[in-house]
Scaffold this motif. Structure first.
Motif, PDB file in Angstrom:
ATOM      1  N   PRO A  24       3.082  38.282  22.447  1.00  0.00           N
ATOM      2  CA  PRO A  24       3.415  38.371  21.008  1.00  0.00           C
ATOM      3  C   PRO A  24       4.564  39.333  20.716  1.00  0.00           C
ATOM      4  O   PRO A  24       4.426  40.270  19.946  1.00  0.00           O
ATOM      5  CB  PRO A  24       2.099  38.871  20.399  1.00  0.00           C
ATOM      6  CG  PRO A  24       1.480  39.690  21.485  1.00  0.00           C
ATOM      7  CD  PRO A  24       1.855  39.008  22.770  1.00  0.00           C
TER       8      PRO A  24
ATOM      9  N   THR B 134       5.794  39.334  16.961  1.00  0.00           N
ATOM     10  CA  THR B 134       4.802  39.963  16.099  1.00  0.00           C
ATOM     11  C   THR B 134       4.782  41.467  16.304  1.00  0.00           C
ATOM     12  O   THR B 134       4.663  42.228  15.338  1.00  0.00           O
ATOM     13  CB  THR B 134       3.408  39.366  16.373  1.00  0.00           C
ATOM     14  OG1 THR B 134       3.486  37.947  16.192  1.00  0.00           O
ATOM     15  CG2 THR B 134       2.369  39.933  15.444  1.00  0.00           C
TER      16      THR B 134
ATOM     17  N   CYS C  98      -0.770  40.407  11.423  1.00  0.00           N
ATOM     18  CA  CYS C  98      -0.094  40.272  12.712  1.00  0.00           C
ATOM     19  C   CYS C  98      -0.993  39.598  13.743  1.00  0.00           C
ATOM     20  O   CYS C  98      -0.524  38.772  14.533  1.00  0.00           O
ATOM     21  CB  CYS C  98       0.372  41.636  13.213  1.00  0.00           C
ATOM     22  SG  CYS C  98       1.746  42.313  12.255  1.00  0.00           S
TER      23      CYS C  98
ATOM     24  N   CYS D 185      -0.232  36.076  15.731  1.00  0.00           N
ATOM     25  CA  CYS D 185      -0.346  35.862  17.178  1.00  0.00           C
ATOM     26  C   CYS D 185      -1.198  34.636  17.471  1.00  0.00           C
ATOM     27  O   CYS D 185      -0.863  33.824  18.331  1.00  0.00           O
ATOM     28  CB  CYS D 185      -0.986  37.073  17.858  1.00  0.00           C
ATOM     29  SG  CYS D 185       0.046  38.517  17.936  1.00  0.00           S
TER      30      CYS D 185
ATOM     31  N   ALA E 288      -3.438  36.495  23.405  1.00  0.00           N
ATOM     32  CA  ALA E 288      -2.296  37.043  22.673  1.00  0.00           C
ATOM     33  C   ALA E 288      -2.768  38.061  21.639  1.00  0.00           C
ATOM     34  O   ALA E 288      -2.144  39.113  21.462  1.00  0.00           O
ATOM     35  CB  ALA E 288      -1.514  35.920  21.994  1.00  0.00           C
TER      36      ALA E 288
ATOM     37  N   PHE F  61      -1.820  42.045  21.590  1.00  0.00           N
ATOM     38  CA  PHE F  61      -1.309  42.686  20.386  1.00  0.00           C
ATOM     39  C   PHE F  61      -2.189  43.872  19.988  1.00  0.00           C
ATOM     40  O   PHE F  61      -1.687  44.952  19.685  1.00  0.00           O
ATOM     41  CB  PHE F  61      -1.228  41.689  19.220  1.00  0.00           C
ATOM     42  CG  PHE F  61      -0.992  42.365  17.915  1.00  0.00           C
ATOM     43  CD1 PHE F  61       0.246  42.905  17.613  1.00  0.00           C
ATOM     44  CD2 PHE F  61      -2.016  42.518  16.993  1.00  0.00           C
ATOM     45  CE1 PHE F  61       0.465  43.578  16.422  1.00  0.00           C
ATOM     46  CE2 PHE F  61      -1.810  43.169  15.803  1.00  0.00           C
ATOM     47  CZ  PHE F  61      -0.564  43.704  15.506  1.00  0.00           C
TER      48      PHE F  61
END
Length: 195
Positions: free
Chosen positions: A40, A43, A75, A79, A135, A139
């Motif tokens: 990501p 992001t 966010c 992702c 993901a 993140f």
């Protein structure tokens, strides 16, 4: 080196062995470069750009804490969502993007006059869910390693969070990298090069 200090002649490397090593290296590098499509990065860049404005002066008021939680949620959703996008190249050479569903690819704009491929590749599957969840984990591991986030979300737990964050991002990175390689994905979503 031999007894006179001269280098020994190298044993000739067979052409087949060299080809096998080169083929293995190429395969490893191509699989590793695919990781960039699944991490990501966009992001994270957005999160790092918006975090100073959202966190304010670091006082962690209820408003700034709520804003950080909202930013984290948006966010993380980003992702997750972008792992369900894919693209195809139409007969006109243009790239068309869509959302992967269990029935196939649903293009973002209808009425394009282009036939959407019906391949199984464009159907949502278990691998898509695995990639999306990984993901989000990547993140979260990176976002939670920022002191501005942890100080507001876990006030008074700075020492404990430092201990956790020493190993958590590394563990998530190793596990997710391995799973990305075990569960390969051929999606060319938004931000990826189209096939």
């Amino acid at each position: 080196m031999d007894g006179n200090g001269e280098p020994l002649p190298e044993a000739p490397v067979s052409g087949r062995k060299r080809k096998a090593v080169a083929k293995g290296m190429q395969k490893t590098l191509s699989k590793t470069s695919m990781l960039v499509n699944f991490l990501p990065t966009g992001t994270l860049l957005t999160f790092e750009m918006l975090l100073p404005a959202v966190s304010g002066d670091g006082s962690c008021s209820p408003v700034s804490t709520m804003m950080i939680l909202l930013l984290l949620g948006l966010c993380a959703s980003s992702c997750f969502f972008f792992h369900f996008t894919d693209s195809f190249r139409g007969p006109d050479g243009k790239v068309y993007y869509g959302f992967v569903t269990p029935r196939g690819l649903a293009v973002f704009r209808s009425g394009l006059g282009v036939e959407v491929p019906k391949d199984d590749r464009f159907r949502m599957g278990f691998v898509d869910l695995v990639h999306a969840a990984m993901a989000v984990m990547v993140f979260a591991a990176i976002a939670l390693s920022d002191h501005r986030v942890t100080n507001c979300l876990f006030p008074g737990k700075a020492k404990e969070m430092d201990e956790v964050m020493e190993s958590f991002p590394l563990m998530v990175g190793v596990v997710c990298s391995g799973l990305f390689l075990v569960f390969p994905n051929t999606r060319y979503g938004i931000g990826c090069m189209a096939a």
